[in-house]
Design a protein around this motif. Structure first.
Motif, PDB file in Angstrom:
ATOM      1  N   ALA A  15      81.486  27.084 -23.303  1.00 15.72           N
ATOM      2  CA  ALA A  15      82.437  28.065 -23.852  1.00 15.72           C
ATOM      3  C   ALA A  15      83.390  28.583 -22.781  1.00 15.72           C
ATOM      4  N   SER A  16      82.894  28.769 -21.570  1.00 15.00           N
ATOM      5  CA  SER A  16      83.733  29.298 -20.486  1.00 15.00           C
ATOM      6  C   SER A  16      84.848  28.332 -20.114  1.00 15.00           C
ATOM      7  N   SER A  17      84.614  27.034 -20.294  1.00 12.92           N
ATOM      8  CA  SER A  17      85.644  26.048 -19.942  1.00 12.92           C
ATOM      9  C   SER A  17      86.891  26.207 -20.812  1.00 12.92           C
ATOM     10  N   ARG A  18      86.721  26.767 -22.020  1.00 12.26           N
ATOM     11  CA  ARG A  18      87.880  26.978 -22.900  1.00 12.26           C
ATOM     12  C   ARG A  18      88.757  28.134 -22.425  1.00 12.26           C
ATOM     13  N   LEU A  19      88.177  29.066 -21.689  1.00 13.91           N
ATOM     14  CA  LEU A  19      88.922  30.252 -21.266  1.00 13.91           C
ATOM     15  C   LEU A  19      90.031  29.923 -20.277  1.00 13.91           C
ATOM     16  N   HIS A  20      89.985  28.725 -19.669  1.00 14.42           N
ATOM     17  CA  HIS A  20      91.032  28.320 -18.725  1.00 14.42           C
ATOM     18  C   HIS A  20      92.318  27.905 -19.452  1.00 14.42           C
ATOM     19  N   HIS A  21      92.219  27.646 -20.760  1.00 16.58           N
ATOM     20  CA  HIS A  21      93.379  27.162 -21.522  1.00 16.58           C
ATOM     21  C   HIS A  21      93.501  27.925 -22.841  1.00 16.58           C
ATOM     22  N   PRO A  22      93.638  29.242 -22.806  1.00 16.26           N
ATOM     23  CA  PRO A  22      93.635  30.029 -24.052  1.00 16.26           C
ATOM     24  C   PRO A  22      94.789  29.697 -24.987  1.00 16.26           C
ATOM     25  N   HIS A  23      95.980  29.445 -24.434  1.00 20.02           N
ATOM     26  CA  HIS A  23      97.127  29.161 -25.304  1.00 20.02           C
ATOM     27  C   HIS A  23      96.960  27.821 -26.006  1.00 20.02           C
ATOM     28  N   PHE A  24      96.407  26.852 -25.300  1.00 23.08           N
ATOM     29  CA  PHE A  24      96.130  25.552 -25.913  1.00 23.08           C
ATOM     30  C   PHE A  24      95.222  25.704 -27.128  1.00 23.08           C
ATOM     31  N   TRP A  25      94.130  26.444 -26.966  1.00 22.65           N
ATOM     32  CA  TRP A  25      93.179  26.599 -28.066  1.00 22.65           C
ATOM     33  C   TRP A  25      93.737  27.481 -29.183  1.00 22.65           C
ATOM     34  N   GLU A  26      94.614  28.416 -28.811  1.00 22.15           N
ATOM     35  CA  GLU A  26      95.276  29.223 -29.844  1.00 22.15           C
ATOM     36  C   GLU A  26      96.159  28.345 -30.727  1.00 22.15           C
ATOM     37  N   LEU A  27      96.866  27.412 -30.109  1.00 23.83           N
ATOM     38  CA  LEU A  27      97.703  26.486 -30.872  1.00 23.83           C
ATOM     39  C   LEU A  27      96.854  25.552 -31.731  1.00 23.83           C
ATOM     40  N   VAL A  28      95.747  25.060 -31.170  1.00 23.87           N
ATOM     41  CA  VAL A  28      94.825  24.217 -31.944  1.00 23.87           C
ATOM     42  C   VAL A  28      94.337  24.971 -33.171  1.00 23.87           C
ATOM     43  N   ALA A  29      93.899  26.212 -32.968  1.00 21.21           N
ATOM     44  CA  ALA A  29      93.366  27.018 -34.068  1.00 21.21           C
ATOM     45  C   ALA A  29      94.419  27.261 -35.137  1.00 21.21           C
ATOM     46  N   SER A  30      95.655  27.495 -34.720  1.00 24.07           N
ATOM     47  CA  SER A  30      96.732  27.754 -35.677  1.00 24.07           C
ATOM     48  C   SER A  30      96.945  26.567 -36.607  1.00 24.07           C
ATOM     49  N   VAL A  31      96.934  25.354 -36.056  1.00 22.24           N
ATOM     50  CA  VAL A  31      97.103  24.155 -36.887  1.00 22.24           C
ATOM     51  C   VAL A  31      95.885  23.952 -37.780  1.00 22.24           C
ATOM     52  N   VAL A  32      94.698  24.210 -37.259  1.00 22.45           N
ATOM     53  CA  VAL A  32      93.478  24.049 -38.052  1.00 22.45           C
ATOM     54  C   VAL A  32      93.515  24.969 -39.276  1.00 22.45           C
ATOM     55  N   VAL A  33      93.905  26.214 -39.080  1.00 22.00           N
ATOM     56  CA  VAL A  33      93.951  27.175 -40.189  1.00 22.00           C
ATOM     57  C   VAL A  33      94.926  26.712 -41.265  1.00 22.00           C
ATOM     58  N   LYS A  34      96.060  26.153 -40.847  1.00 25.24           N
ATOM     59  CA  LYS A  34      97.099  25.755 -41.804  1.00 25.24           C
ATOM     60  C   LYS A  34      96.880  24.364 -42.388  1.00 25.24           C
ATOM     61  N   SER A  35      95.956  23.595 -41.840  1.00 28.41           N
ATOM     62  CA  SER A  35      95.749  22.229 -42.318  1.00 28.41           C
ATOM     63  C   SER A  35      95.238  22.228 -43.756  1.00 28.41           C
ATOM     64  N   SER A  36      95.486  21.144 -44.445  1.00 25.45           N
ATOM     65  CA  SER A  36      95.110  21.038 -45.859  1.00 25.45           C
ATOM     66  C   SER A  36      93.591  20.936 -46.026  1.00 25.45           C
ATOM     67  N   VAL A  37      93.155  21.216 -47.231  1.00 20.81           N
ATOM     68  CA  VAL A  37      91.726  21.109 -47.542  1.00 20.81           C
ATOM     69  C   VAL A  37      91.255  19.673 -47.342  1.00 20.81           C
ATOM     70  N   ASP A  38      92.077  18.713 -47.763  1.00 20.61           N
ATOM     71  CA  ASP A  38      91.705  17.301 -47.609  1.00 20.61           C
ATOM     72  C   ASP A  38      91.552  16.922 -46.143  1.00 20.61           C
ATOM     73  N   ALA A  39      92.452  17.428 -45.294  1.00 20.47           N
ATOM     74  CA  ALA A  39      92.376  17.115 -43.860  1.00 20.47           C
ATOM     75  C   ALA A  39      91.107  17.689 -43.248  1.00 20.47           C
ATOM     76  N   LYS A  40      90.772  18.923 -43.621  1.00 18.39           N
ATOM     77  CA  LYS A  40      89.540  19.538 -43.096  1.00 18.39           C
ATOM     78  C   LYS A  40      88.313  18.784 -43.573  1.00 18.39           C
ATOM     79  N   ASP A  41      88.286  18.437 -44.854  1.00 16.13           N
ATOM     80  CA  ASP A  41      87.132  17.708 -45.394  1.00 16.13           C
ATOM     81  C   ASP A  41      86.979  16.339 -44.733  1.00 16.13           C
TER      82      ASP A  41
END
Length: 827
Positions: free
Chosen positions: A402-428
């Motif tokens: 978990a600590s390794s992610r703290l070095h790149h917070p903006h990267f993971w924020e962008l990843v999370a943003s796309v994940v939230v907006k992705s379609s149900v089919d893409a998540k499934d």
């Protein structure tokens, strides 16, 4: 000296000495108990804002000049490629190692943001730098190296006024820089001796791009003219290469980094001028950059899996395993992550463009879009599954990942943003691919690892919660398969078993967190676990057997201390007397909780408070506590009523009842009566009438020549106080049967964890079965069990009477016998 008088007598030499002292403090940056960013800069800015006499900026001008001179002398140490294309922020300043440059940029950024300095000062600084860029015909490399970082800050100062354009002089200079950079060969023909990198960085810095709300809407930091746009697009198109042609992609890190940044600013400022080849080139590049990070993150997950799997089959010390995990994350190359970060940001800009942008109509767009989203989802699940596997070994392993992610917070924020907006089919689809990966943990475990991470990132937590609470994932996120059955072996009465990630929090952990800080991450984790559980329960049909079993599990095994935890966050002691609680304005904290509880009751959802929960603050915990209480009242009224009846502190129970009666009960009662009125019981022998003004329901049951009218009254503080049931009229019914019917209705409505309409329907079905000749259970005297709604199926081999399995289990437990309750024969 009094404020407003001193500077008239201060000599220039003394003022300059103060400027040097201030510059030295800023260059020191950090010291015990404080820092330039946290303490000195805010004080300096506030002091300048308070001054109203003419030489307001005299000291500030001197400080700026001292720091700028130092930055020009020392230049930029290290790699200039770390700066970003979005407008500068104080977080970026930490990455700058050269003291003068770091202090200079931080001072400018603070003074521009606080409106202490304006466009005039930005123009002065720009002119100073432009004049220092060339020494005769030679380039001042120190000035060239710091210019990209300075321009990123100056652009904000040059356009402080809304809709204000840059001066023609600055625009002309930027145009000259673009033309000079266009003279260089394409990046694929990289030549280090020509200051190529610095000139590209300088041009890119003149076109900052940001996205409002993470990646919601594109925001350009400045307006550009048609000539600038044409030159910028030409510079981008110069980098295109054709697969299989003479121009092959140059994979040198510096080239890929510059190309990724250039792609972002060109999408931001020139996307309307893109042709099909432009889109094909940039989108293929984005996919490749993201894929490089996917490969690396999946290799990390597989390595962690191998380390932990081998640890369970070999003699290996815990410290040795820890060292292996630390080595695995320590060799992570930041370059692919930074490239992917730029790529995801660029992709977010593309998605945020007008829906009718030209390339969106091309057939290939859907395919490319899906592949890019798929890659981002793989990044998300890879980091989660790595932490899930590591945490299965020990807590320290989880912290390392978990600590390794703290070095790149903006990267993971962008990843999370796309994940939230992705379609149900893409998540499934992503979930299914993780299931086929073959690692020791699966998709749901990876989501819980992120949600309950030991070193959480709020954006990732929210994304994990969104997937876990989705309709397709929620059942497998809450329940695990269980082969245990009840005594009768009926599959409809299988025992419910929660997944271990949340079972501990629901069953036992609530009592532990009562002593914890109100903003503790552990409290949040418990609240999130209950949010998932209640949301899943609300989604289940009211008459389904799965809902009944889950409710019974909660009633029997869930720790009711969760309700004590909720009211630790709601300061009811600040309320006025209970008789006035509805008329007078509620104090801060109680008001937010009351509104959240009411909204959760009326909508049946907790999403409204969870989407604004992070970053975690005590005030936001008040809102989620109120919402959880409201939804619990709606879906688990008997459970809450049982907790309330066990409260021994009368002052606390009085405040809770007053709060509930004023802000929760009216909405609950209205909803209950509305559902009863809408319910179609479809039987000529049974009718229901509703009186909303009296909060009453009259249920009439008639069969042949017998009948009965029962009135159900909902108390003002429903459901904390029990529902009252009276017999208004009976016809042809013995006193024993009348009392039995009355007690049966009381039992159903008071034990119902759900809608009263469902309790009334079950009560009707109970007597339908009785008239059909189904024997009642000799223990509870009801045909349908009041809690799990099962029929009597376990028969005594001697007397042949049938019992509910739950009743018989309770009888065996309390009597410490295994004999028939009627004939006493061994069962």
């Amino acid at each position: 000296m009094h404020e407003g008088q001193a500077d008239d007598t201060i000599t220039p030499q003394y003022n300059f000495s103060r400027a040097w002292l201030a510059a030295e403090i800023l260059c020191t940056w950090k010291w015990q108990g404080g820092s330039a960013l946290a303490s000195f800069l805010p004080l300096l800015s506030a002091n300048a804002n308070r001054q109203s006499y003419p030489p307001k900026t005299g000291l500030l001008d001197n400080i700026v000049n001292v720091l700028l001179d130092g930055a020009l002398i020392h230049g930029l140490s290290g790699d200039p490629s770390f700066f970003d294309v979005w407008p500068a922020s104080h977080d970026q300043m930490e990455a700058i190692k050269e003291p003068f440059l770091r202090a200079f940029l931080s001072l400018l950024l603070t003074l521009f943001n606080d409106r202490v300095l304006g466009k005039d000062k930005a123009l002065v600084v720009f002119d100073l730098l432009e004049n220092n860029l060339f020494v005769g015909e030679a380039i001042n490399r120190n000035c060239l190296r710091i210019l990209p970082l300075v321009m990123n800050v100056l652009v904000q100062g040059l356009q402080l006024e809304q809709n204000q354009h840059m001066s023609d002089t600055i625009t002309d200079t930027i145009t000259e820089w673009l033309q000079r950079t266009l003279l260089f060969p394409p990046l694929i023909e990289w030549q280090t001796e020509q200051d190529v990198e610095e000139w590209y960085e300088l041009v890119i810095s003149c076109f900052p791009v940001s996205a409002v709300g993470g990646s919601e809407a594109l925001k350009l930091a400045r307006d550009i003219n048609a000539h600038e746009r044409e030159l910028l697009l030409d510079l981008f198109r110069k980098q295109r290469y054709k697969d299989g042609g003479s121009n092959a992609p140059n994979k040198l890190p510096v080239v890929q980094n510059l190309l990724s940044k250039l792609s972002i600013v060109t999408i931001g400022y020139c996307s309307k001028e893109f042709d099909e080849e432009d889109w094909e080139f940039v989108l293929s590049q984005l996919r490749l950059w993201i894929q490089s990070a996917v490969v690396m993150m999946e290799e990390v997950a597989e390595t962690v899996n191998e380390v932990i799997t081998n640890a369970s089959t070999s003699v290996c010390s815990e410290s040795n395993i820890t060292n292996k995990l630390e080595h695995t994350v320590s060799i992570l190359d930041p370059f692919p992550i930074n490239l992917a970060r730029n790529a995801i940001f660029a992709f977010s800009l593309v998605v945020g463009l007008d829906a009718d942008f030209a390339y969106s109509k091309e057939k290939r767009w859907e395919s490319i879009n899906n592949r890019i989203v798929e890659g981002i989802l793989r990044l998300f699940f890879s980091t989660g599954i790595a932490e899930a596997i590591a945490s299965s070994y020990n807590q320290e392993g989880s912290i390392i990942i978990a600590s390794s992610r703290l070095h790149h917070p903006h990267f993971w924020e962008l990843v999370a943003s796309v994940v939230v907006k992705s379609s149900v089919d893409a998540k499934d689809k992503a979930m299914r691919s993780i299931e086929l990966w073959g690692l020791s943990k699966r998709a749901v475990s990876s989501l819980y690892a992120i949600l309950f991470s030991s070193k959480p990132l709020s954006s990732l937590q929210f994304a994990a919660y969104i997937i876990l609470s989705s309709e397709s994932v929620s059942p497998m996120a809450i329940l695990r398969e269980c082969n245990e059955s009840n005594l009768d072996g009926d599959s409809s009465e299988e025992n419910v078993s929660l997944r271990e990630e949340i079972s501990f929090m629901v069953e036992r952990f609530c009592s532990y967190i009562l002593e914890m800080d109100l903003a503790s991450q552990y409290r949040l984790q418990v609240f999130l676990a209950w949010s998932l559980l209640l949301s899943h329960l609300f989604s289940l049909p009211s008459s389904s057997s799965s809902r009944e079993r889950l409710v019974q599990y909660i009633q029997e095994r869930a720790d009711s201390a969760i309700l004590d935890c909720l009211f630790q966050h709601i300061p009811l002691e600040l309320c006025v007397k209970k008789r006035d609680v509805q008329q007078l304005q509620l104090p801060s904290g109680v008001s937010e909780a009351a509104m959240a509880a009411k909204r959760a009751i009326t909508t049946g959802s907790l999403f409204f408070c969870l989407e604004k929960l992070w970053p975690l603050e005590q005030e936001k915990m008040v809102v989620i506590a109120g919402a959880l209480y409201g939804l619990m009242l709606r879906v688990l009224p008997a459970y809450v009523q049982g907790w309330f009846s066990r409260l021994r502190d009368r002052s606390i129970s009085s405040m809770i009842e007053s709060f509930t009666r004023a802000w929760c009960s009216p909405a609950l009662i209205a909803d209950e009566l509305s559902q009863i009125k809408k319910t179609n019981f479809s039987d000529e022998n049974f009718s229901v009438s509703v009186s909303k003004s009296a909060n009453e329901v009259v249920a009439t049951y008639t069969k042949d020549e017998i009948g009965m009218d029962l009135v159900i009254r909902l108390p003002a503080s429903y459901p904390l106080r029990p529902v009252d049931v009276d017999c208004m009229r009976s016809l042809g019914i013995s006193e024993v049967k009348q009392r039995k019917w009355l007690m049966s209705m009381i039992s159903f409505v008071r034990n119902q964890n759900g809608a009263l309409a469902e309790a009334i329907r079950i009560w009707k079905s109970n007597f339908d079965k009785e008239f059909e000749g189904v024997e009642e259970c000799p223990i509870c005297y009801s045909v349908i069990h009041t809690a799990n709604h099962s029929l009597p199926r376990l028969a005594c081999k001697t007397c042949r009477h049938k019992f509910h399995s739950a009743c018989l289990y309770k009888w065996f437990s309390t009597s410490h016998k295994s004999t028939c309750p009627l004939c006493q024969s061994p069962f």
